[in-house]
Design a protein around this motif. Structure first.
Motif, PDB file in Angstrom:
ATOM      1  N   ARG A   1       0.807  -1.220   0.000  1.00 13.25           N
ATOM      2  CA  ARG A   1       0.000   0.000   0.000  1.00 13.25           C
ATOM      3  C   ARG A   1       0.838   1.268   0.000  1.00 13.25           C
ATOM      4  O   ARG A   1       0.334   2.359  -0.265  1.00 13.25           O
ATOM      5  CB  ARG A   1      -0.950  -0.002   1.200  1.00 13.25           C
ATOM      6  CG  ARG A   1      -0.241   0.044   2.549  1.00 13.25           C
ATOM      7  CD  ARG A   1      -1.245   0.111   3.690  1.00 13.25           C
ATOM      8  NE  ARG A   1      -0.565   0.210   4.967  1.00 13.25           N
ATOM      9  CZ  ARG A   1      -0.675  -0.693   5.934  1.00 13.25           C
ATOM     10  NH1 ARG A   1      -1.416  -1.761   5.751  1.00 13.25           N
ATOM     11  NH2 ARG A   1      -0.043  -0.528   7.079  1.00 13.25           N
ATOM     12  N   ASN A   2       2.150   1.143   0.326  1.00 10.31           N
ATOM     13  CA  ASN A   2       3.006   2.329   0.405  1.00 10.31           C
ATOM     14  C   ASN A   2       4.050   2.395  -0.705  1.00 10.31           C
ATOM     15  O   ASN A   2       4.963   3.209  -0.646  1.00 10.31           O
ATOM     16  CB  ASN A   2       3.737   2.355   1.749  1.00 10.31           C
ATOM     17  CG  ASN A   2       2.782   2.499   2.915  1.00 10.31           C
ATOM     18  OD1 ASN A   2       1.824   3.253   2.851  1.00 10.31           O
ATOM     19  ND2 ASN A   2       3.045   1.765   3.980  1.00 10.31           N
ATOM     20  N   LYS A   3       3.919   1.530  -1.708  1.00  9.12           N
ATOM     21  CA  LYS A   3       4.982   1.454  -2.717  1.00  9.12           C
ATOM     22  C   LYS A   3       5.189   2.775  -3.462  1.00  9.12           C
ATOM     23  O   LYS A   3       6.284   3.061  -3.951  1.00  9.12           O
ATOM     24  CB  LYS A   3       4.713   0.314  -3.694  1.00  9.12           C
ATOM     25  CG  LYS A   3       3.482   0.479  -4.561  1.00  9.12           C
ATOM     26  CD  LYS A   3       3.328  -0.713  -5.501  1.00  9.12           C
ATOM     27  CE  LYS A   3       2.119  -0.539  -6.417  1.00  9.12           C
ATOM     28  NZ  LYS A   3       1.966  -1.704  -7.328  1.00  9.12           N
ATOM     29  N   ASN A   4       4.145   3.591  -3.547  1.00  9.54           N
ATOM     30  CA  ASN A   4       4.278   4.888  -4.217  1.00  9.54           C
ATOM     31  C   ASN A   4       4.489   6.039  -3.239  1.00  9.54           C
ATOM     32  O   ASN A   4       4.603   7.193  -3.645  1.00  9.54           O
ATOM     33  CB  ASN A   4       3.031   5.161  -5.063  1.00  9.54           C
ATOM     34  CG  ASN A   4       2.890   4.170  -6.207  1.00  9.54           C
ATOM     35  OD1 ASN A   4       3.867   3.809  -6.850  1.00  9.54           O
ATOM     36  ND2 ASN A   4       1.666   3.722  -6.457  1.00  9.54           N
ATOM     37  N   ASN A   5       4.532   5.717  -1.938  1.00 11.27           N
ATOM     38  CA  ASN A   5       4.724   6.750  -0.917  1.00 11.27           C
ATOM     39  C   ASN A   5       5.479   6.157   0.268  1.00 11.27           C
ATOM     40  O   ASN A   5       4.926   5.959   1.346  1.00 11.27           O
ATOM     41  CB  ASN A   5       3.370   7.308  -0.462  1.00 11.27           C
ATOM     42  CG  ASN A   5       3.530   8.408   0.570  1.00 11.27           C
ATOM     43  OD1 ASN A   5       4.548   9.102   0.617  1.00 11.27           O
ATOM     44  ND2 ASN A   5       2.531   8.552   1.443  1.00 11.27           N
ATOM     45  N   PRO A   6       6.776   5.856   0.082  1.00 13.82           N
ATOM     46  CA  PRO A   6       7.531   5.161   1.134  1.00 13.82           C
ATOM     47  C   PRO A   6       7.856   6.005   2.356  1.00 13.82           C
ATOM     48  O   PRO A   6       8.308   5.477   3.366  1.00 13.82           O
ATOM     49  CB  PRO A   6       8.810   4.738   0.410  1.00 13.82           C
ATOM     50  CG  PRO A   6       8.955   5.729  -0.697  1.00 13.82           C
ATOM     51  CD  PRO A   6       7.567   6.084  -1.129  1.00 13.82           C
ATOM     52  N   GLY A   7       7.647   7.320   2.283  1.00 16.88           N
ATOM     53  CA  GLY A   7       7.920   8.148   3.457  1.00 16.88           C
ATOM     54  C   GLY A   7       8.618   9.441   3.092  1.00 16.88           C
ATOM     55  O   GLY A   7       9.249   9.551   2.028  1.00 16.88           O
TER      56      GLY A   7
END
Length: 305
Positions: A239-245
């Motif tokens: 779910r975070n592959k496009n928004n890793p942090g």
């Protein structure tokens, strides 16, 4: 009141070495993250990650990190999960570290600290495994007290570091530093001698003594390692592959090395554990008395018999 420079904590770690060695001594700052929200389908990864640099660089890094923390609005200690929570509403909850901060201030602090990491160019490592695979392969073999992926990942880091140092022509030992509040790392250190004996000679020669446990409030690079491990754990989630942090693109200024345990790797490690004398007694119960008696079954060199 005497104020201790952050760099003094780094200098204290290497003060017993000759001057030339002090300047080039490698210090490995490690933190772990285990995300219980990962699904069984994902394998629930455990991640141990950290940064490596010389003591002389970490010394300057520490003072620079402290200067950013002191910039308005000031912050005593930076933990990435707290900053991320602040971006999601925790800054409005009294008692939290970022209470009263605007979202812009939180993002600015994160960005400025990431710039410190990028400027001092540490190289990074991670060791990770599926905990689902770990318990599948190791549960019936590994002693009760060692049924935790932490120690396995720790020696995954050591093995990768030994490999990298051989490629770079570095032969001196390194010092591993953990947060003093990390209970899993303290438990790992208790069994450190047994795992060290089970490692290849190249890995054993890399290790000096036992790990140190220091406050991440004092040792600023541990706060950077915390940010690295948090982002790596988060980035592994679909779910975070496009928004890793928010720090992601500044966390890897030089090169990043990865060791991932496969089921075959875990089986090999478990096999080594099965060769410890006294393993049958240690498998089924907590073994604070039993484990110190364990030793690796091996033949002594001819000259030592």
């Amino acid at each position: 009141m005497t104020v201790t420079r952050p760099s003094a904590h780094i200098e204290a770690m290497v003060c017993g070495y000759a001057r030339n060695t002090r300047l080039t001594k490698s210090l490995v700052m490690l933190r772990a993250f285990f995300d219980e929200s990962l699904s069984d389908e994902d394998g629930r990864d455990f991640v141990l990650a950290g940064y490596v640099q010389t003591a002389s660089v970490w010394s300057v890094f520490s003072d620079d990190w402290e200067a950013v923390l002191n910039d308005s609005p000031p912050l005593k200690l930076f933990h990435m999960h707290e900053a991320f929570s602040a971006l999601n509403g925790a800054n409005k909850r009294p008692g939290t570290r970022f209470y009263g901060w605007s979202e812009e201030d939180v993002l600015a602090k994160i960005s400025s600290l990431a710039d410190v990491i990028q400027r001092h160019r540490p190289w990074s490592l991670e060791s990770r495994m599926s905990t689902k695979s770990f318990y599948k392969v190791c549960d019936s073999i590994v002693p009760y007290d060692l049924r935790n992926p932490y120690l396995f990942c720790y020696f995954g880091i050591v093995g990768k570091l030994a490999e990298v140092h051989r490629e770079m022509g570095i032969t001196e030992t390194v010092k591993f530093v953990f947060d003093e509040n990390d209970e899993a790392s303290r438990e790992a250190a208790h069994f450190y001698p047994f795992f060290k004996k089970a490692q290849p000679i190249a890995c054993q020669s890399l290790l000096a003594g036992t790990p140190e446990f220091l406050s991440d409030e004092d040792v600023k690079p541990l706060q950077a390692a915390d940010s690295l491990a948090w982002h790596l754990r988060r980035a592994a989630e679909e779910r975070n592959k496009n928004n890793p942090g928010p720090m992601w693109f500044k966390l890897f200024p030089v090169k990043h090395y990865v060791h991932r345990f496969t089921e075959n790797d875990l089986a090999e490690m478990a096999h080594k554990m099965s060769r410890l004398e006294g393993i049958e007694e240690a498998r089924a119960r907590p073994s604070s008395v039993v484990l110190p008696k364990l030793r690796v079954k091996s033949k002594k060199p001819r000259g030592e018999r």
